[in-house]
Design an enzyme around this catalytic site. Structure first.
Site, PDB file in Angstrom:
ATOM      1  N   SER A 173      31.221  36.534  40.827  1.00  0.00           N
ATOM      2  CA  SER A 173      30.111  37.429  41.190  1.00  0.00           C
ATOM      3  C   SER A 173      28.751  36.816  40.919  1.00  0.00           C
ATOM      4  O   SER A 173      28.576  36.047  39.980  1.00  0.00           O
ATOM      5  CB  SER A 173      30.210  38.730  40.387  1.00  0.00           C
ATOM      6  OG  SER A 173      31.459  39.304  40.560  1.00  0.00           O
ATOM      7  N   GLN A 194      35.612  33.495  34.543  1.00  0.00           N
ATOM      8  CA  GLN A 194      35.629  33.554  36.009  1.00  0.00           C
ATOM      9  C   GLN A 194      34.222  33.681  36.570  1.00  0.00           C
ATOM     10  O   GLN A 194      33.532  34.672  36.299  1.00  0.00           O
ATOM     11  CB  GLN A 194      36.453  34.777  36.433  1.00  0.00           C
ATOM     12  CG  GLN A 194      36.508  34.993  37.917  1.00  0.00           C
ATOM     13  CD  GLN A 194      37.001  36.389  38.267  1.00  0.00           C
ATOM     14  OE1 GLN A 194      36.896  37.308  37.462  1.00  0.00           O
ATOM     15  NE2 GLN A 194      37.519  36.543  39.463  1.00  0.00           N
ATOM     16  N   GLY A 195      33.805  32.719  37.357  1.00  0.00           N
ATOM     17  CA  GLY A 195      32.466  32.753  37.942  1.00  0.00           C
ATOM     18  C   GLY A 195      32.507  33.028  39.431  1.00  0.00           C
ATOM     19  O   GLY A 195      32.343  32.101  40.243  1.00  0.00           O
ATOM     20  N   ASN A 222      35.795  51.016  43.780  1.00  0.00           N
ATOM     21  CA  ASN A 222      36.656  51.992  44.444  1.00  0.00           C
ATOM     22  C   ASN A 222      36.218  52.264  45.876  1.00  0.00           C
ATOM     23  O   ASN A 222      37.049  52.561  46.737  1.00  0.00           O
ATOM     24  CB  ASN A 222      36.695  53.285  43.625  1.00  0.00           C
ATOM     25  CG  ASN A 222      37.610  53.132  42.425  1.00  0.00           C
ATOM     26  OD1 ASN A 222      38.040  52.020  42.113  1.00  0.00           O
ATOM     27  ND2 ASN A 222      37.913  54.234  41.759  1.00  0.00           N
ATOM     28  N   GLU A 228      46.440  41.326  40.424  1.00  0.00           N
ATOM     29  CA  GLU A 228      45.379  41.940  39.629  1.00  0.00           C
ATOM     30  C   GLU A 228      45.324  43.440  39.930  1.00  0.00           C
ATOM     31  O   GLU A 228      45.132  44.262  39.039  1.00  0.00           O
ATOM     32  CB  GLU A 228      44.032  41.282  39.952  1.00  0.00           C
ATOM     33  CG  GLU A 228      42.938  41.755  39.000  1.00  0.00           C
ATOM     34  CD  GLU A 228      41.548  41.224  39.306  1.00  0.00           C
ATOM     35  OE1 GLU A 228      41.334  40.710  40.409  1.00  0.00           O
ATOM     36  OE2 GLU A 228      40.685  41.351  38.429  1.00  0.00           O
TER      37      GLU A 228
END
Ligand code: FAD
Length: 386
Positions: free
Chosen positions: A131, A128-129, A370, A246
């Site tokens: 960030s 997964q690209g 968070n 997710e």
């Protein structure tokens, strides 16, 4: 008409279904990778991925017409619970969990026909690209760009934190396709082969000395026009649409439950299990875990009823990750010198306080930090000013 195994499974009641899954996992899971102390690489967990593929159990949530099991949300969660209970390793699942569902929902027929079977066979392993340096929480600030040149998009930029990129032969990524548009509106979603000229992957060694994630660079990488998914400049909405599941996955009590058992075993090993101070702390953590399970169950019950998850699912992720961290803090405090070991304690393969402590740290970061989850709760649940 002959009934296929997946039809049979859908027809079973939950308890019977759980029993079938439990028995098959016990008979088929490779014992040598049970409860692995760290995230496994493809070379280590391929055997499990392929067993699931062969059984037709790799994609519980995908519709049957695309090779999935078409299971209800409730039954999917039972599968996850049974896999976790047995200590099954997480597979290289970005294809199954992220890009597959996205293609099913937004991909062209040609993309579905070409890519979905290769996820199910293990021929394509995805990473997964999203960030980038300076575009994590504020993902819409991403700077990797894609420019159309004839029949190809030309991609330039850098991604970071790309989990298990060295195992993957494909990456799905977000890139800016309109610099003049508002931040979220000029982003598109691309499918890129990792062996395309101009793609470079550089592993980052983490505190456990494990090369779990990487930096990924794109230098004039050319992909055919057809590798864009959905509409140009609409990638943001598509990429965000997948986050709900997710969050419930990351909010599952599994990591804390696993850690709590290790905490008790560690206390027995170091001889403080009957110490009143330890017992008090352990009991509090146990009660916190019971609270968390109850919270988790309320969300699972919603899914079982076929309801959508609300913004309050963010609470699950915050609570789970912080509880996991508190349990591993307690482990480190009683572990003494053995808390400094980079390997499991001798003779106790699954007692590794430092390993679990280190693994607990990023849980409050990945999948959305968070602080960001708290912002979501403040704004969308408590109705506080944004
Ligand atoms: C183990 C691991 C695996 C990962 N795997 C992948 C992957 O495979 N692919 C991928 O694309 N990404 C991946 N990520 C990246 C992950 O999604 C980001 O780390 C995360 O979104 C946070 O972004 P950041 O690290 O840039 O931190 P930043 O966004 O720079 O945040 C730094 C700190 O500032 C706080 N902060 C930022 N903005 C606000 C705000 N508005 N209000 C309050 N506080 C704020 C954050 O909460 C955090 O505490 C992974 C990360 C980790 C740790």
């Amino acid at each position: 008409m002959q009934t296929s195994p997946a039809d049979d499974l859908n027809a079973l009641d939950d308890e019977a279904f759980r029993h079938v899954v439990r028995r098959w996992v016990a008979e088929n899971y490779p014992p040598e990778i049970r409860n692995p102390p760290k995230r496994l690489h493809w070379r280590e967990n391929k055997v499990w991925y392929l067993k699931l593929a062969e059984k037709g159990w790799l994609a519980p949530g995908w519709p049957r017409e695309y090779g999935g099991m078409g299971l209800s949300a409730g039954k999917q969660l039972i599968m996850i619970e049974e896999f976790e209970r047995f200590g099954c390793a997480r597979t290289n699942d970005h294809g199954v969990v992220m890009v597959g569902p996205l293609l099913i929902r937004y991909g062209s027929e040609a993309q579905k026909r070409s890519f979905l079977p290769k996820i199910l066979s293990g021929e394509h392993i995805w990473c997964q690209g999203y960030s980038e340096p300076n575009a994590g929480s504020d993902l819409a600030a991403l700077r990797t760009e894609a420019v159309l040149d004839g029949d190809h998009w030309v991609i330039n930029g850098q991604k970071t934190w790309t989990t298990l990129a060295t195992d993957a032969n494909w990456i799905f990524l977000l890139a800016r396709t309109d610099k003049a548009a508002k931040k979220q509106e000029g982003i598109s979603f691309f499918l890129v082969p990792m062996d395309a000229p101009g793609v470079t992957v550089r592993p980052i060694i983490n505190l456990e000395l494990h090369d779990e994630f990487c930096e990924t660079f794109f230098d004039n990488v050319r992909v055919p026009k057809e590798n864009l998914v959905g509409e140009v400049n609409k990638g943001w909405t598509m990429a965000k649409a997948l986050l709900g599941f997710e969050r419930i996955f990351l909010g599952s009590p599994r990591q804390s439950a696993y850690a709590l058992i290790r905490l008790k075993r560690l206390a027995e090993h170091v001889g403080c299990a009957d110490d009143p101070l330890f017992r008090d702390r352990y009991t509090r953590l146990r009660l916190d875990l019971a609270d968390h399970r109850a919270l988790y169950e309320t969300h699972v019950a919603k899914l079982r009823r076929g309801e959508a998850l609300g913004a309050d699912v963010s609470m699950l992720k915050v609570h789970q990750s912080e509880l996991f961290q508190r349990i591993t803090d307690a482990m480190m405090e009683i572990a003494g010198e053995e808390g400094g070991l980079l390997e499991p304690i001798e003779g106790n393969r699954d007692l590794h306080p430092a390993g679990l402590f280190i693994q607990a740290r990023p849980t409050s970061i990945y999948g959305g930090t968070n602080e960001i989850q708290r912002n979501i709760l403040a704004k969308n649940v408590l109705d506080l000013p944004g």
